[in-house]
Design an enzyme around this catalytic site. Structure first.
Site, PDB file in Angstrom:
ATOM      1  N   LYS A  14     -18.246  59.996   1.849  1.00 23.43           N
ATOM      2  CA  LYS A  14     -17.776  59.792   3.221  1.00 23.43           C
ATOM      3  C   LYS A  14     -16.707  58.710   3.268  1.00 23.43           C
ATOM      4  CE  LYS A  14     -19.308  58.354   7.820  1.00 23.43           C
ATOM      5  NZ  LYS A  14     -20.441  57.877   8.638  1.00 23.43           N
TER       6      LYS A  14
ATOM      7  N   ASN B 147     -10.111  74.217  14.504  1.00 20.37           N
ATOM      8  CA  ASN B 147      -9.438  74.507  15.770  1.00 20.37           C
ATOM      9  C   ASN B 147     -10.450  75.070  16.762  1.00 20.37           C
ATOM     10  OD1 ASN B 147      -9.505  77.510  15.380  1.00 20.37           O
ATOM     11  ND2 ASN B 147      -8.179  76.978  13.651  1.00 20.37           N
TER      12      ASN B 147
ATOM     13  N   PHE C 256      -1.739  88.234  14.835  1.00 21.14           N
ATOM     14  CA  PHE C 256      -1.859  87.626  16.156  1.00 21.14           C
ATOM     15  C   PHE C 256      -0.964  86.397  16.225  1.00 21.14           C
ATOM     16  CE2 PHE C 256      -5.179  90.447  17.075  1.00 21.14           C
ATOM     17  CZ  PHE C 256      -5.549  90.302  18.417  1.00 21.14           C
TER      18      PHE C 256
ATOM     19  N   LYS D 211       7.018  88.162   8.629  1.00 25.51           N
ATOM     20  CA  LYS D 211       5.793  88.521   7.907  1.00 25.51           C
ATOM     21  C   LYS D 211       5.780  89.987   7.475  1.00 25.51           C
ATOM     22  CE  LYS D 211       4.256  84.441   9.301  1.00 25.51           C
ATOM     23  NZ  LYS D 211       4.138  83.268   8.446  1.00 25.51           N
TER      24      LYS D 211
ATOM     25  N   LYS E 118       7.937  86.190  14.167  1.00 27.40           N
ATOM     26  CA  LYS E 118       6.799  86.293  13.251  1.00 27.40           C
ATOM     27  C   LYS E 118       6.670  87.720  12.724  1.00 27.40           C
ATOM     28  CE  LYS E 118       1.908  85.010  12.945  1.00 27.40           C
ATOM     29  NZ  LYS E 118       0.768  84.357  13.635  1.00 27.40           N
TER      30      LYS E 118
ATOM     31  N   ASP F 152      -3.032  76.026   9.124  1.00 25.82           N
ATOM     32  CA  ASP F 152      -1.737  76.022   8.435  1.00 25.82           C
ATOM     33  C   ASP F 152      -1.671  74.943   7.358  1.00 25.82           C
ATOM     34  OD1 ASP F 152      -0.641  78.093   9.972  1.00 25.82           O
ATOM     35  OD2 ASP F 152      -0.163  76.703  11.594  1.00 25.82           O
TER      36      ASP F 152
END
Length: 397
Positions: free
Chosen positions: A290, A211, A325, A343, A339, A280
């Site tokens: 490859k 990301n 976060f 959590k 969240k 995730d």
């Protein structure tokens, strides 16, 4: 960061004395009040006028070099007692020996004696001079008396030798000053674990899924906690960032790596802040060669990764604080509050990619701190300032 702080630079007669002009300049940009005391030999390498222009303060070379308006203040006393921190760099064998022996025969060695602030000494000299047992004994003596030794760097020395004895980079010297006095040590005795950066989920030996996280927010959190006296472990995915001084860094690649290192480090931590952008999902299988291109589409089955924040919430000890976060593109407050509940976290720092100045790759952030008692909206600020605001909130709770 050094607003209202009085920084005294002691410059002795080493070739690296010229580097201290940049240190003085960097400290001025941090709004410190910078004073410089030089030895006569230091003035052979860089002029006092250079430092006077940079700091807007008089530079002292001689114990009796006093102006009429100095009579009340007695500079060889007031410069030391008025300092919040003293850095002596470069520190030659001569000045090290004088301080270790309590000798005060020039302005610099005299100023040190009445000082009651942190004193940082950075030895800088020829490698064989540094290794001399007398010099090493003097350095050890200074350590015993509470002086903080800034270890010299290794490399090519001005005398032509290779080895230890170089003055460290100017930015590092400033970092050590910041660590000494920039913040109150209100987190001393606390163990803090921070995760930062992206993870990489391998497809084959060539490719991976990741990301856009730069790790800047997590590194700012680690730096802020260290500045405040905490013992900090930074579990970091791949980034191009430098490890903040006083921080123990553990490098990881995958979400599984991150899970293992964070949960292990969190076992005895007082505060855990999950700022990393952990994948995730991860490929169900990783090709050992490859994956070759063909004419058709490619489908990659993905498996759910372990939920680190949820695990931390389930294993949370009494008195332990868990902060997560939440990066969202819509329904920021609703999704982040959900969240927090799911959590079992104590706080969620929510930010949105749709707000200019927030999110990945930038040096600023706009956060909403969400707890069970409500939300606190923070304005646009640097990520380091945001990190301090987060710890202010954690300590308050």
């Amino acid at each position: 960061m050094l607003q209202g702080k009085n920084v005294l630079l002691g410059v002795s007669g080493g070739i690296a004395a010229y580097k201290m002009a940049n240190v003085a300049s960097m400290l001025m940009k941090l709004h410190a009040d910078v004073h410089v005391v030089m030895t006569r030999n230091a003035a052979k390498f860089i002029t006092p006028e250079t430092f006077e222009v940079l700091t807007k303060n008089k530079v002292y070379l001689d114990t009796f070099d006093e102006q009429p308006d100095d009579a009340v203040h007695v500079p060889h006393i007031s410069l030391g007692t008025g300092a919040d921190v003293i850095l002596i760099a470069p520190a030659t064998a001569d000045i090290i020996g004088k301080i270790a022996g309590g000798i005060a025969d020039d302005m610099l060695s005299t100023v040190v004696l009445p000082a009651r602030c942190p004193i940082l000494i950075c030895p800088s000299m020829n490698v064989y001079m540094l290794e001399n047992p007398i010099v090493q004994d003097n350095i050890s003596k200074l350590k015993r008396f509470g002086y903080e030794i800034v270890e010299p760097a290794e490399g090519y020395l001005a005398c032509g030798y290779e080895g230890k004895g170089k003055l460290p980079e100017e930015s590092y010297l400033v970092e050590r000053i910041l660590h000494a006095v920039a913040r109150e040590k209100d987190m001393a005795g606390k163990k803090v674990v921070v995760s930062a950066g992206p993870t990489q989920e391998s497809l084959d030996p060539v490719r991976f899924i990741t990301n856009h996280s730069s790790g800047k927010m997590g590194y700012a959190l680690a730096e802020a906690a260290a500045l405040r006296g905490a013992k900090v472990t930074l579990v970091s995915g791949p980034t191009a960032l430098k490890t903040p001084y006083g921080v123990e860094r553990v490098d990881v690649l995958s979400a599984e790596d991150m899970y293992r290192e964070v949960t292990g480090a969190a076992a005895d931590a007082d505060i855990v802040v999950m700022a990393a952008a952990v994948a995730d999902y991860t490929p169900r299988t990783v090709a050992d060669r490859k994956i070759k291109k063909n004419d058709g589409d490619l489908s990659i089955p993905l498996a759910r990764t372990k939920d680190i924040l949820k695990t931390l919430g389930e294993k949370k000890r009494p008195g332990q604080f868990i902060c997560g976060f939440s990066m969202e593109t819509e329904n920021l407050l609703q999704n982040s509050a959900e969240k927090l509940r799911k959590k079992n976290a104590d706080m969620i720092c929510a930010n949105s990619l749709t707000q200019e100045g927030a999110g990945y790759q930038v040096d600023t952030n706009i956060l909403t701190l969400i707890t069970k008692d409500g939300n606190e909206q923070l304005p646009l600020m640097s990520k380091l300032d945001a990190a301090h605001a987060i710890f202010d909130k954690i300590l308050a709770l």
